[in-house]
Design an enzyme around this catalytic site. Structure first.
Site, PDB file in Angstrom:
ATOM      1  N   LYS A 181       0.831  -1.214   0.000  1.00  0.00           N
ATOM      2  CA  LYS A 181       0.000   0.000   0.000  1.00  0.00           C
ATOM      3  C   LYS A 181       0.862   1.260   0.000  1.00  0.00           C
ATOM      4  O   LYS A 181       0.578   2.204  -0.721  1.00  0.00           O
ATOM      5  CB  LYS A 181      -0.931   0.041   1.228  1.00  0.00           C
ATOM      6  CG  LYS A 181      -1.907  -1.112   1.330  1.00  0.00           C
ATOM      7  CD  LYS A 181      -2.893  -0.914   2.478  1.00  0.00           C
ATOM      8  CE  LYS A 181      -2.222  -0.875   3.860  1.00  0.00           C
ATOM      9  NZ  LYS A 181      -1.626  -2.165   4.276  1.00  0.00           N
TER      10      LYS A 181
ATOM     11  N   ARG B 284      -9.321   1.076   8.940  1.00  0.00           N
ATOM     12  CA  ARG B 284      -8.789  -0.238   9.275  1.00  0.00           C
ATOM     13  C   ARG B 284      -9.777  -1.047  10.105  1.00  0.00           C
ATOM     14  O   ARG B 284      -9.504  -2.195  10.438  1.00  0.00           O
ATOM     15  CB  ARG B 284      -7.522  -0.022  10.106  1.00  0.00           C
ATOM     16  CG  ARG B 284      -6.312  -0.786   9.661  1.00  0.00           C
ATOM     17  CD  ARG B 284      -5.210  -0.402  10.632  1.00  0.00           C
ATOM     18  NE  ARG B 284      -3.967  -1.064  10.377  1.00  0.00           N
ATOM     19  CZ  ARG B 284      -3.005  -0.590   9.587  1.00  0.00           C
ATOM     20  NH1 ARG B 284      -3.166   0.531   8.936  1.00  0.00           N
ATOM     21  NH2 ARG B 284      -1.884  -1.245   9.450  1.00  0.00           N
TER      22      ARG B 284
ATOM     23  N   ARG C 145      12.008  -5.811   4.556  1.00  0.00           N
ATOM     24  CA  ARG C 145      11.777  -4.375   4.379  1.00  0.00           C
ATOM     25  C   ARG C 145      12.746  -3.545   5.213  1.00  0.00           C
ATOM     26  O   ARG C 145      12.994  -3.830   6.373  1.00  0.00           O
ATOM     27  CB  ARG C 145      10.334  -4.031   4.797  1.00  0.00           C
ATOM     28  CG  ARG C 145      10.083  -2.526   4.777  1.00  0.00           C
ATOM     29  CD  ARG C 145       8.629  -2.190   4.696  1.00  0.00           C
ATOM     30  NE  ARG C 145       7.903  -2.473   5.926  1.00  0.00           N
ATOM     31  CZ  ARG C 145       6.596  -2.249   6.052  1.00  0.00           C
ATOM     32  NH1 ARG C 145       5.893  -1.801   5.030  1.00  0.00           N
ATOM     33  NH2 ARG C 145       5.997  -2.526   7.183  1.00  0.00           N
TER      34      ARG C 145
ATOM     35  N   ARG D 245      11.871  -1.609  10.541  1.00  0.00           N
ATOM     36  CA  ARG D 245      10.812  -1.098  11.411  1.00  0.00           C
ATOM     37  C   ARG D 245      10.651  -2.027  12.601  1.00  0.00           C
ATOM     38  O   ARG D 245      10.681  -3.243  12.466  1.00  0.00           O
ATOM     39  CB  ARG D 245       9.500  -1.030  10.630  1.00  0.00           C
ATOM     40  CG  ARG D 245       9.049   0.372  10.371  1.00  0.00           C
ATOM     41  CD  ARG D 245       7.894   0.412   9.415  1.00  0.00           C
ATOM     42  NE  ARG D 245       6.695  -0.257   9.923  1.00  0.00           N
ATOM     43  CZ  ARG D 245       5.530  -0.236   9.273  1.00  0.00           C
ATOM     44  NH1 ARG D 245       5.423   0.371   8.123  1.00  0.00           N
ATOM     45  NH2 ARG D 245       4.481  -0.864   9.782  1.00  0.00           N
TER      46      ARG D 245
ATOM     47  N   ARG E 133       0.206  -8.691  13.469  1.00  0.00           N
ATOM     48  CA  ARG E 133      -0.421  -7.710  12.564  1.00  0.00           C
ATOM     49  C   ARG E 133      -1.307  -8.414  11.541  1.00  0.00           C
ATOM     50  O   ARG E 133      -2.375  -7.915  11.193  1.00  0.00           O
ATOM     51  CB  ARG E 133       0.660  -6.875  11.864  1.00  0.00           C
ATOM     52  CG  ARG E 133       1.240  -5.800  12.790  1.00  0.00           C
ATOM     53  CD  ARG E 133       2.594  -5.302  12.325  1.00  0.00           C
ATOM     54  NE  ARG E 133       2.556  -4.675  11.020  1.00  0.00           N
ATOM     55  CZ  ARG E 133       3.613  -4.581  10.213  1.00  0.00           C
ATOM     56  NH1 ARG E 133       4.780  -5.096  10.575  1.00  0.00           N
ATOM     57  NH2 ARG E 133       3.504  -3.981   9.069  1.00  0.00           N
TER      58      ARG E 133
HETATM   59  P1  ADP Z   1       1.147  -1.872   7.877  1.00  0.00           P
HETATM   60  O1  ADP Z   1      -0.018  -1.602   6.986  1.00  0.00           O
HETATM   61  O2  ADP Z   1       2.360  -2.306   7.135  1.00  0.00           O
HETATM   62  O3  ADP Z   1       0.818  -2.772   9.034  1.00  0.00           O
HETATM   63  P2  ADP Z   1       1.103   0.893   8.895  1.00  0.00           P
HETATM   64  O4  ADP Z   1       2.283   1.759   8.745  1.00  0.00           O
HETATM   65  O5  ADP Z   1      -0.109   1.210   8.081  1.00  0.00           O
HETATM   66  O6  ADP Z   1       1.647  -0.560   8.596  1.00  0.00           O
HETATM   67  O7  ADP Z   1       0.654   0.851  10.434  1.00  0.00           O
HETATM   68  C1  ADP Z   1       1.553   0.590  11.466  1.00  0.00           C
HETATM   69  C2  ADP Z   1       0.834   0.534  12.806  1.00  0.00           C
HETATM   70  O8  ADP Z   1       0.222   1.815  13.081  1.00  0.00           O
HETATM   71  C3  ADP Z   1      -0.321  -0.454  12.892  1.00  0.00           C
HETATM   72  O9  ADP Z   1       0.124  -1.748  13.207  1.00  0.00           O
HETATM   73  C4  ADP Z   1      -1.180   0.185  14.008  1.00  0.00           C
HETATM   74  O10 ADP Z   1      -0.631  -0.056  15.273  1.00  0.00           O
HETATM   75  C5  ADP Z   1      -1.040   1.662  13.729  1.00  0.00           C
HETATM   76  N1  ADP Z   1      -2.103   2.159  12.821  1.00  0.00           N
HETATM   77  C6  ADP Z   1      -1.929   2.688  11.572  1.00  0.00           C
HETATM   78  N2  ADP Z   1      -3.110   3.026  11.022  1.00  0.00           N
HETATM   79  C7  ADP Z   1      -4.075   2.699  11.922  1.00  0.00           C
HETATM   80  C8  ADP Z   1      -5.499   2.785  11.933  1.00  0.00           C
HETATM   81  N3  ADP Z   1      -6.187   3.281  10.893  1.00  0.00           N
HETATM   82  N4  ADP Z   1      -6.152   2.353  13.053  1.00  0.00           N
HETATM   83  C9  ADP Z   1      -5.487   1.866  14.095  1.00  0.00           C
HETATM   84  N5  ADP Z   1      -4.153   1.738  14.150  1.00  0.00           N
HETATM   85  C10 ADP Z   1      -3.428   2.158  13.077  1.00  0.00           C
END
Ligand code: ADP
Ligand code: ZN
Length: 222
Positions: free
Chosen positions: A13, A88, A124, A157, A168
């Site tokens: 994404k 999400r 990554r 990360r 996750r």
């Molecule tokens: P990925 O999609 O690779 O898991 P992101 O960078 O989108 O990584 O998100 C990293 C972390 O940030 C998530 O695991 C969560 O803890 C938090 N996070 C990001 N976006 C949201 C969201 N919309 N709602 C709740 N937590 C979020």
């Protein structure tokens, strides 16, 4: 126009969102990036979010919706924006509808195999200086130390460790995967094959997006 990128962690994404930002001129809004920046800066929000993110759990709907509300109100979002990592949960999808329900919308759902996700996230690396995303899989050792874009240090990360990746993925299947049904029923929902080279994924997504933007334009004209 709003583009929502859906897909599991590691589906690409962020990489696709950066390319679409370039081609559409719409800003990419990544709640993950906003939260990580808050963690780095040590703000109150960052302190609340850090422990949750390190475990691979979700930050509260109220907090992330507040971030998105503030971000999409800025003038650069007037023509359109790209959401990466939001919504999400079902509650976030409903909140977005209340925040900005009238906008034309295309949902691009990236599809990748579980084994691809695990391989990508394990390899990554993110530039500590400019946040460019790289992958060490398939690269020679002398190329993986520093950023191709700015020479900054490449880092893993914190939440890309194997145990946290597994959590996750579990959270994704439980809280986020149900959004596919929601958007299939009420929006323009298109799946994109997320396997292979980022350029190929971008080409596939762009073809779909062009078709859908024309259709949205036609609907508006009628
Ligand atoms: P990925 O999609 O690779 O898991 P992101 O960078 O989108 O990584 O998100 C990293 C972390 O940030 C998530 O695991 C969560 O803890 C938090 N996070 C990001 N976006 C949201 C969201 N919309 N709602 C709740 N937590 C979020
Ligand atoms: Zn860099």
């Amino acid at each position: 126009m709003r583009i929502i990128l859906l897909g599991p962690p590691g589906s690409g994404k962020g990489t696709l969102g950066e390319k679409l930002e370039g081609s559409t001129g719409f800003p990419r809004i990544s709640t993950g990036d906003i939260l990580r920046q808050a963690v780095r800066e040590g703000t109150t929000l960052g302190k609340q979010a850090a422990a949750i993110m390190a475990k691979g759990e979700l930050v509260s709907d109220e907090i992330v919706t507040g971030l998105v509300r503030e971000r999409i109100a800025r003038p650069d979002c007037r023509r359109g924006y790209i959401l990466d990592g939001y919504p999400r949960t079902m509650a976030q999808a409903e909140a977005l509808e209340r925040l900005d329900g009238d906008r034309a919308e295309v949902v691009l759902a990236l599809e990748v195999k579980d084994e691809t996700v695990v391989a990508r996230l394990g390899g990554r690396r993110v530039c500590g200086a400019c946040a460019s995303i790289f992958n060490v899989v398939g690269r020679a050792a002398d190329q993986i130390g520093e950023c191709d874009d700015c020479g900054g240090p490449l880092q893993q990360r914190l939440d890309d460790s194997e145990a946290v990746v597994r959590e996750r993925l579990r959270v994704y299947k439980e809280a986020t995967a149900p959004l596919a049904g929601y958007y299939k029923a009420r929006s323009t929902y298109r799946t994109i094959d997320g396997e292979g080279h980022p350029e190929d994924v971008f080409r596939r997504a762009s073809a779909v997006l062009d078709t859908e933007r024309k259709a949205a334009g036609d609907r508006k004209a009628r």
